[in-house]
Design a protein around this motif. Structure first.
Motif, PDB file in Angstrom:
ATOM      1  N   ASP A  87       0.828  -1.211   0.000  1.00 33.73           N
ATOM      2  CA  ASP A  87       0.000   0.000   0.000  1.00 33.73           C
ATOM      3  C   ASP A  87       0.861   1.259   0.000  1.00 33.73           C
ATOM      4  N   MET A  88       1.864   1.301   0.833  1.00 38.10           N
ATOM      5  CA  MET A  88       2.744   2.462   0.902  1.00 38.10           C
ATOM      6  C   MET A  88       3.498   2.648  -0.414  1.00 38.10           C
ATOM      7  N   SER A  89       3.910   1.541  -1.009  1.00 34.67           N
ATOM      8  CA  SER A  89       4.612   1.589  -2.288  1.00 34.67           C
ATOM      9  C   SER A  89       3.721   2.167  -3.379  1.00 34.67           C
ATOM     10  N   ASP A  90       2.460   1.733  -3.409  1.00 36.21           N
ATOM     11  CA  ASP A  90       1.517   2.216  -4.423  1.00 36.21           C
ATOM     12  C   ASP A  90       1.221   3.705  -4.259  1.00 36.21           C
ATOM     13  N   GLN A  91       1.338   4.204  -3.018  1.00 37.76           N
ATOM     14  CA  GLN A  91       1.011   5.596  -2.741  1.00 37.76           C
ATOM     15  C   GLN A  91       2.211   6.536  -2.851  1.00 37.76           C
ATOM     16  N   GLY A  92       3.310   6.035  -3.371  1.00 38.27           N
ATOM     17  CA  GLY A  92       4.455   6.898  -3.612  1.00 38.27           C
ATOM     18  C   GLY A  92       5.693   6.592  -2.808  1.00 38.27           C
ATOM     19  N   GLY A  93       5.580   5.628  -1.864  1.00 39.70           N
ATOM     20  CA  GLY A  93       6.743   5.238  -1.084  1.00 39.70           C
ATOM     21  C   GLY A  93       6.693   5.741   0.338  1.00 39.70           C
ATOM     22  N   GLY A  94       7.757   5.469   1.079  1.00 46.20           N
ATOM     23  CA  GLY A  94       7.819   5.867   2.475  1.00 46.20           C
ATOM     24  C   GLY A  94       8.950   5.159   3.174  1.00 46.20           C
ATOM     25  N   ASP A  95       8.732   4.821   4.438  1.00 41.14           N
ATOM     26  CA  ASP A  95       9.761   4.176   5.246  1.00 41.14           C
ATOM     27  C   ASP A  95       9.061   3.302   6.269  1.00 41.14           C
ATOM     28  N   LEU A  96       9.285   1.991   6.214  1.00 42.54           N
ATOM     29  CA  LEU A  96       8.597   1.056   7.093  1.00 42.54           C
ATOM     30  C   LEU A  96       9.398   0.696   8.332  1.00 42.54           C
ATOM     31  N   LEU A  98      13.791   0.988  10.055  1.00 37.35           N
ATOM     32  CA  LEU A  98      14.948   1.822  10.341  1.00 37.35           C
ATOM     33  C   LEU A  98      15.858   1.861   9.116  1.00 37.35           C
ATOM     34  N   ARG A  99      15.992   3.066   8.527  1.00 40.16           N
ATOM     35  CA  ARG A  99      16.844   3.252   7.340  1.00 40.16           C
ATOM     36  C   ARG A  99      16.402   2.347   6.193  1.00 40.16           C
ATOM     37  N   THR A 100      15.093   2.371   5.899  1.00 40.53           N
ATOM     38  CA  THR A 100      14.576   1.565   4.790  1.00 40.53           C
ATOM     39  C   THR A 100      13.645   2.373   3.880  1.00 40.53           C
ATOM     40  N   PRO A 101      14.050   3.548   3.453  1.00 44.02           N
ATOM     41  CA  PRO A 101      13.167   4.330   2.587  1.00 44.02           C
ATOM     42  C   PRO A 101      13.069   3.716   1.200  1.00 44.02           C
ATOM     43  N   PHE A 102      11.936   3.956   0.552  1.00 40.90           N
ATOM     44  CA  PHE A 102      11.729   3.453  -0.810  1.00 40.90           C
ATOM     45  C   PHE A 102      10.760   4.364  -1.522  1.00 40.90           C
ATOM     46  N   GLY A 103      10.839   4.357  -2.832  1.00 36.49           N
ATOM     47  CA  GLY A 103       9.959   5.177  -3.639  1.00 36.49           C
ATOM     48  C   GLY A 103       8.790   4.382  -4.180  1.00 36.49           C
ATOM     49  N   GLN A 104       8.041   5.001  -5.062  1.00 39.90           N
ATOM     50  CA  GLN A 104       6.901   4.330  -5.687  1.00 39.90           C
ATOM     51  C   GLN A 104       7.390   3.102  -6.442  1.00 39.90           C
ATOM     52  N   GLY A 105       6.661   2.001  -6.276  1.00 35.89           N
ATOM     53  CA  GLY A 105       7.070   0.756  -6.917  1.00 35.89           C
ATOM     54  C   GLY A 105       8.121  -0.007  -6.136  1.00 35.89           C
ATOM     55  N   GLY A 106       8.452   0.479  -4.938  1.00 39.36           N
ATOM     56  CA  GLY A 106       9.483  -0.178  -4.146  1.00 39.36           C
ATOM     57  C   GLY A 106       9.142  -1.620  -3.800  1.00 39.36           C
ATOM     58  N   PHE A 107       7.860  -1.910  -3.597  1.00 35.25           N
ATOM     59  CA  PHE A 107       7.455  -3.278  -3.277  1.00 35.25           C
ATOM     60  C   PHE A 107       7.799  -4.215  -4.416  1.00 35.25           C
ATOM     61  N   GLU A 108       7.461  -3.816  -5.632  1.00 28.87           N
ATOM     62  CA  GLU A 108       7.724  -4.666  -6.799  1.00 28.87           C
ATOM     63  C   GLU A 108       9.221  -4.877  -7.019  1.00 28.87           C
ATOM     64  N   LEU A 109      10.016  -3.821  -6.784  1.00 32.14           N
ATOM     65  CA  LEU A 109      11.458  -3.955  -6.967  1.00 32.14           C
ATOM     66  C   LEU A 109      12.062  -4.866  -5.902  1.00 32.14           C
ATOM     67  N   ALA A 110      11.587  -4.761  -4.664  1.00 31.09           N
ATOM     68  CA  ALA A 110      12.081  -5.653  -3.614  1.00 31.09           C
ATOM     69  C   ALA A 110      11.697  -7.097  -3.904  1.00 31.09           C
ATOM     70  N   ALA A 111      10.477  -7.317  -4.405  1.00 29.98           N
ATOM     71  CA  ALA A 111      10.055  -8.672  -4.763  1.00 29.98           C
ATOM     72  C   ALA A 111      10.896  -9.215  -5.913  1.00 29.98           C
ATOM     73  N   LEU A 112      11.276  -8.346  -6.856  1.00 27.12           N
ATOM     74  CA  LEU A 112      12.146  -8.755  -7.948  1.00 27.12           C
ATOM     75  C   LEU A 112      13.521  -9.147  -7.414  1.00 27.12           C
ATOM     76  N   SER A 113      14.052  -8.361  -6.483  1.00 28.10           N
ATOM     77  CA  SER A 113      15.345  -8.684  -5.883  1.00 28.10           C
ATOM     78  C   SER A 113      15.303 -10.053  -5.214  1.00 28.10           C
ATOM     79  N   ALA A 114      14.244 -10.321  -4.454  1.00 28.36           N
ATOM     80  CA  ALA A 114      14.081 -11.633  -3.827  1.00 28.36           C
ATOM     81  C   ALA A 114      13.899 -12.720  -4.873  1.00 28.36           C
TER      82      ALA A 114
END
Length: 373
Positions: A87-96, A98-114
């Motif tokens: 949800d946060m990724s779809d809304q433009g990003g954020g920080d979940l 400690l020192r884990t900021p991400f932008g829009q689409g961050g969820f998809e990129l993290a899933a790709l990395s995994a």
């Protein structure tokens, strides 16, 4: 020998979100950003560029992969965490965390990395390739099931291991983490289990500040299956190889894994801005040689390296190239342009002897059975 190299251009597009002034440019080109995290794409991109220039890339089986599926992610991470991240990724990003900021689409990129790590493990265990390297980004070894931290948004290696277990491809896995920071996330996920041996070599109390003690050896079924090797700042080539020879390799011999996975960070390198260790490109080459020989002896050569940290844009490419040269057996060499400089900056013999005493004590400690309770 065939070495798989799992990478995807889009992993370079992960951005620091609110840590950087990220300009929206659509979804078909790397985002533009001013400033950002030390965990930038340039260390990884420059490694891949160096491999292309030397011809090393041509000696590898280059592949991409699908993002890790929701089913694969749920084996490690709670649904509530994944839903909040998405949800946060779809809304433009954020920080979940400690020192884990991400932008829009961050969820998809993290899933790709995994997904790259998971595909690398699957390819090795299926015999498609002999060994493999996953150029995963964002990294994963600090991520706990429900709390990301230290630039790590999903637990890449744990996700890959759980997929292998679910597909009945192996029964016992050893994880060696030579990133300079303690692999607290991987440790936490498997801390009470005996089907994964976790070993972390790290600069003592660098990050996180409150984990990584040698006394932390697991609980329940996992007692004795977690090994922390905290090294004081200033350790270099000799200390790392000594720790591998005296502690890591004997532990592997005892455990007899079906697969070895390395959390391959290069931030122990001498020029890294986030650490105070003195490892060289040759250190990583020789550690790779050690673990490759162990894999050949113990599990038919089944070995996967998954990229973690490393923040020197100038030096990480040469450390990574040396590692992948050794992993693949390629003759495409990239001479270390800083070799003469790093040789002069290694610890003196007195310091190496002092560290050798500590490693001897740790080796004796880990050779004993841990007490319950």
């Amino acid at each position: 020998m065939t070495t798989g190299f799992f990478w995807d251009e889009r992993c370079f597009w992960h951005s620091g979100g609110n840590y950087a002034l990220t300009l929206p440019v659509g979804e078909l080109v790397q985002p533009l950003a001013s400033g950002g995290l030390p965990e930038s794409p340039e260390t990884k991109r420059r490694l891949k560029n160096l491999m292309d220039v030397t011809g090393l890339s041509k000696d590898l089986d280059l592949q991409s992969a699908d993002p890790a599926s929701k089913e694969e992610l749920l084996r490690v991470h709670p649904r509530a965490f994944l839903d909040e991240f998405k949800d946060m990724s779809d809304q433009g990003g954020g920080d979940l965390g400690l020192r884990t900021p991400f932008g829009q689409g961050g969820f998809e990129l993290a899933a790709l990395s995994a997904g790259l790590a998971t595909a690398a493990v699957r390819a090795v265990l299926s015999g498609e390739v002999d060994n493999a390297y996953a150029l995963s980004r964002p990294p994963g070894h600090h991520c706990l099931p429900d709390w990301p931290n230290g630039f790590c948004l999903l637990a890449n290696i744990a996700i890959a291991i759980e997929a292998a277990f679910a597909e009945n491809r192996c029964r016992k896995v050893a994880v060696i983490d030579w990133d300079v920071h303690h692999g607290n996330g991987t440790e936490a996920i498997f801390y009470d289990r005996d089907d994964v041996l976790t070993i972390s070599l790290h600069q003592e109390y660098n990050y996180p500040l409150d984990t990584g003690d040698k006394q932390d050896r697991g609980t329940g079924d996992g007692l004795g299956h977690n090994i922390n090797i905290p090294l004081p700042p200033g350790c270099g080539h000799v200390a790392y190889l000594d720790a591998m020879n005296r502690i890591v390799l004997p532990a592997l011999d005892t455990y007899q894994p079906d697969l070895i996975v390395v959390a391959c960070g290069y931030d122990a390198g001498i020029f890294d801005p986030l650490a105070r260790m003195l490892a060289t490109a040759d250190t990583f080459r020789q550690m790779t040689r050690q673990v490759k020989q162990a894999a050949e002896k113990l599990c038919g050569g089944k070995l996967v390296l998954v990229h973690e940290g490393g923040y020197s844009e100038a030096y990480v490419p040469f450390c990574g190239h040396a590692t992948i040269e050794e992993l693949s057996g390629s003759d495409k060499h990239a001479p270390d342009p800083m070799a003469a400089t790093v040789a002069k900056r290694q610890p003196n013999a007195r310091f190496d002897a002092f560290i050798a005493e500590q490693i001897t004590e740790m080796a004796a400690y880990f050779a004993t059975s841990p007490e319950k309770g």
